[in-house]
Write a protein that holds these residues in place. Structure first.
Motif, mmCIF file in Angstrom:
data_model
loop_
_atom_site.group_PDB
_atom_site.id
_atom_site.type_symbol
_atom_site.label_atom_id
_atom_site.label_comp_id
_atom_site.label_asym_id
_atom_site.label_seq_id
_atom_site.Cartn_x
_atom_site.Cartn_y
_atom_site.Cartn_z
ATOM 1 N N ILE A 118 -25.040 60.876 -34.293
ATOM 2 C CA ILE A 118 -25.896 60.956 -35.477
ATOM 3 C C ILE A 118 -27.322 61.204 -34.983
ATOM 4 O O ILE A 118 -27.898 60.375 -34.276
ATOM 5 C CB ILE A 118 -25.815 59.644 -36.291
ATOM 6 N N GLU A 119 -27.859 62.350 -35.324
ATOM 7 C CA GLU A 119 -29.187 62.721 -34.814
ATOM 8 C C GLU A 119 -30.254 62.437 -35.860
ATOM 9 O O GLU A 119 -30.366 63.157 -36.846
ATOM 10 C CB GLU A 119 -29.175 64.211 -34.448
ATOM 11 N N LEU A 120 -31.027 61.393 -35.609
ATOM 12 C CA LEU A 120 -32.032 61.003 -36.611
ATOM 13 C C LEU A 120 -33.239 61.931 -36.614
ATOM 14 O O LEU A 120 -33.890 62.105 -37.639
ATOM 15 C CB LEU A 120 -32.508 59.572 -36.360
ATOM 16 N N HIS A 121 -33.558 62.500 -35.448
ATOM 17 C CA HIS A 121 -34.763 63.342 -35.361
ATOM 18 C C HIS A 121 -34.446 64.809 -35.114
ATOM 19 O O HIS A 121 -35.315 65.565 -34.701
ATOM 20 C CB HIS A 121 -35.701 62.797 -34.270
ATOM 21 N N GLY A 122 -33.209 65.203 -35.376
ATOM 22 C CA GLY A 122 -32.843 66.615 -35.255
ATOM 23 C C GLY A 122 -32.376 66.996 -33.870
ATOM 24 O O GLY A 122 -31.993 66.135 -33.058
ATOM 25 N N ASN A 123 -32.418 68.297 -33.603
ATOM 26 C CA ASN A 123 -31.903 68.830 -32.339
ATOM 27 C C ASN A 123 -32.699 70.091 -32.022
ATOM 28 O O ASN A 123 -32.780 71.006 -32.845
ATOM 29 C CB ASN A 123 -30.412 69.153 -32.504
ATOM 30 N N GLU A 135 -28.331 77.102 -40.897
ATOM 31 C CA GLU A 135 -28.575 76.633 -39.532
ATOM 32 C C GLU A 135 -28.052 77.604 -38.494
ATOM 33 O O GLU A 135 -27.082 78.308 -38.733
ATOM 34 C CB GLU A 135 -27.866 75.289 -39.307
ATOM 35 N N ASN A 136 -28.699 77.610 -37.352
ATOM 36 C CA ASN A 136 -28.315 78.474 -36.262
ATOM 37 C C ASN A 136 -28.475 77.669 -34.978
ATOM 38 O O ASN A 136 -29.557 77.143 -34.735
ATOM 39 C CB ASN A 136 -29.273 79.677 -36.280
ATOM 40 N N LYS A 137 -27.382 77.538 -34.203
ATOM 41 C CA LYS A 137 -27.518 76.712 -32.997
ATOM 42 C C LYS A 137 -27.459 77.561 -31.736
ATOM 43 O O LYS A 137 -26.603 78.434 -31.613
ATOM 44 C CB LYS A 137 -26.449 75.620 -32.962
ATOM 45 N N PHE A 138 -28.398 77.314 -30.822
ATOM 46 C CA PHE A 138 -28.451 78.030 -29.549
ATOM 47 C C PHE A 138 -27.303 77.619 -28.644
ATOM 48 O O PHE A 138 -27.005 76.421 -28.534
ATOM 49 C CB PHE A 138 -29.723 77.650 -28.791
ATOM 50 N N ASP A 139 -26.685 78.598 -27.966
ATOM 51 C CA ASP A 139 -25.832 78.241 -26.839
ATOM 52 C C ASP A 139 -26.673 78.456 -25.581
ATOM 53 O O ASP A 139 -27.857 78.821 -25.666
ATOM 54 C CB ASP A 139 -24.517 79.032 -26.843
ATOM 55 N N GLU A 140 -26.063 78.243 -24.430
ATOM 56 C CA GLU A 140 -26.774 78.333 -23.146
ATOM 57 C C GLU A 140 -27.483 79.686 -22.984
ATOM 58 O O GLU A 140 -28.631 79.761 -22.575
ATOM 59 C CB GLU A 140 -25.716 78.117 -22.045
ATOM 60 N N GLU A 141 -26.759 80.739 -23.344
ATOM 61 C CA GLU A 141 -27.308 82.096 -23.187
ATOM 62 C C GLU A 141 -28.506 82.336 -24.112
ATOM 63 O O GLU A 141 -29.510 82.916 -23.705
ATOM 64 C CB GLU A 141 -26.219 83.107 -23.552
ATOM 65 N N ASP A 142 -28.365 81.896 -25.371
ATOM 66 C CA ASP A 142 -29.475 82.032 -26.333
ATOM 67 C C ASP A 142 -30.723 81.336 -25.808
ATOM 68 O O ASP A 142 -31.838 81.835 -25.924
ATOM 69 C CB ASP A 142 -29.133 81.394 -27.689
ATOM 70 N N LEU A 143 -30.485 80.148 -25.234
ATOM 71 C CA LEU A 143 -31.607 79.354 -24.759
ATOM 72 C C LEU A 143 -32.302 80.063 -23.600
ATOM 73 O O LEU A 143 -33.538 80.151 -23.555
ATOM 74 C CB LEU A 143 -31.107 77.958 -24.330
ATOM 75 N N GLU A 144 -31.513 80.604 -22.695
ATOM 76 C CA GLU A 144 -32.088 81.323 -21.558
ATOM 77 C C GLU A 144 -32.916 82.511 -22.027
ATOM 78 O O GLU A 144 -34.024 82.756 -21.550
ATOM 79 C CB GLU A 144 -30.974 81.821 -20.641
ATOM 80 N N GLU A 145 -32.360 83.241 -22.996
ATOM 81 C CA GLU A 145 -33.073 84.426 -23.496
ATOM 82 C C GLU A 145 -34.359 84.020 -24.222
ATOM 83 O O GLU A 145 -35.411 84.636 -24.065
ATOM 84 C CB GLU A 145 -32.171 85.216 -24.444
ATOM 85 N N ASP A 175 -35.131 72.681 -35.623
ATOM 86 C CA ASP A 175 -34.673 71.652 -36.550
ATOM 87 C C ASP A 175 -34.959 70.254 -35.993
ATOM 88 O O ASP A 175 -34.043 69.514 -35.648
ATOM 89 C CB ASP A 175 -33.173 71.838 -36.819
ATOM 90 N N VAL A 176 -36.240 69.943 -35.887
ATOM 91 C CA VAL A 176 -36.630 68.609 -35.407
ATOM 92 C C VAL A 176 -37.570 67.966 -36.418
ATOM 93 O O VAL A 176 -38.271 68.658 -37.154
ATOM 94 C CB VAL A 176 -37.314 68.655 -34.013
#
Ligand code: OAD
Length: 264
Positions: A118-123, A135-145, A175-176
């Motif tokens: 349960i994420e109280l302050h987001g991600n 919502e759109n979540k980064f994977d490892e590759e997205d984060l690197e780019e 989303d924080v």
């Protein structure tokens, strides 16, 4: 009874909920917010922890803002879960731990294999459209780019990168939860239910001074939930703890859990 034995006796009953803060990720290389070497030592939270302040920095010193964001994302990118994250994931697998309520935005509990987080302050790895809430979540590759492009972006590109356009015409943002913003109400409600229904609350690596998150241990106390705190320093919550272990999470957690049968 020895403290560790008493803690083991409580935890072996199961129905445990963990509540974590920045301290659990400190040994993964992510600095805490407060204290020596903390993030707020280098970035004034009165400016960098709220929308108005951040917007001001963005307009006047866009590269300072870029450096702040870049530091967060690079740190998270380089971090790996530590023993304490893995032990919590294993406790869940074995049916001892029901859920983790975290104030962290680093995704390390999920990386360690925890499911009910349960994420109280987001991600930080999730972006949310401020208009349609998609919502759109980064994977490892997205984060690197993202990091690669952030390092090379012009002022104009910075806006498009950090606040990309959504199909609906709105813009995404990380989303924080910043200071002055509400916590996600579903998550917060779930956290209360989890605490209320638990036998014990394992408080790991939080200073316990940021509300409303810090109200949860008090709610636990009211409901007769045993509170076990793991933190190298006493905190604002230590006085309501049944047991406090004054040690780093990755040292204290294996010590406690080697006593479980079979040991973790
Ligand atoms: P803090 O930075 O306030 O507190 C971190 C806690 O972790 C302190 O009590 C430290 O003593 C402890 N600690 C340090 N190293 C540790 C280790 N190796 N093992 C265990 N504990 C350790 O972080 P939080 O309590 O998580 O909110 O802060 C709460 C919120 O304040 C954050 O979620 C963030 C921040 O401003 C928002 O941004 C909304």
């Amino acid at each position: 009874m020895e403290t560790i034995e008493a803690i083991r006796a409580i935890l072996e009953k199961g129905n445990v909920v963990a509540m974590t803060g920045a301290g659990i990720s400190q040994e993964s290389g992510i600095p805490t917010f407060r204290g020596k070497g903390g993030i707020w030592e280098r970035y004034n939270p009165a400016i960098y922890a709220n929308v108005a302040g951040l917007f001001g920095v963005f307009l006047t010193k866009p590269y300072r803002m870029r450096d702040f964001i870049l530091e967060f994302y690079e740190t998270i990118h380089n971090a790996k879960p530590n023993k304490a994250h893995y032990i919590l994931a294993e406790m869940e697998k074995r049916g001892i731990l029901n859920s983790i309520i975290t104030q962290n935005v680093d995704n390390l509990h999920q990386e360690a294999g925890s499911k009910n987080v349960i994420e109280l302050h987001g991600n930080m790895l999730r972006f949310r459209c401020t208009k349609c809430m998609k919502e759109n979540k980064f994977d490892e590759e997205d984060l690197e780019e993202f990091i690669y492009r952030l390092k090379r972006a012009s002022r104009l590109q910075l806006i498009r990168l950090i606040f990309p356009k959504c199909d609906c015409g709105g813009r995404y943002r990380p989303d924080v939860v910043l200071f002055g913003e509400s916590l996600p109400q579903d998550e917060f409600g779930r956290a209360y239910v989890e605490v209320e229904n638990s036998n014990s609350l394992l408080l790991i690596g939080t200073s316990g001074i940021v509300y409303p998150a810090a109200s949860l241990p008090f709610y636990a106390k009211e409901h007769g939930v045993a509170i076990i705190e793991i933190n190298p320093s006493p905190t604002a919550l230590s006085h309501i703890g049944d047991y406090t272990i004054l040690e780093k999470a990755s040292i204290a957690m294996p010590k406690i859990f080697e006593f479980l049968t079979p040991p973790i």
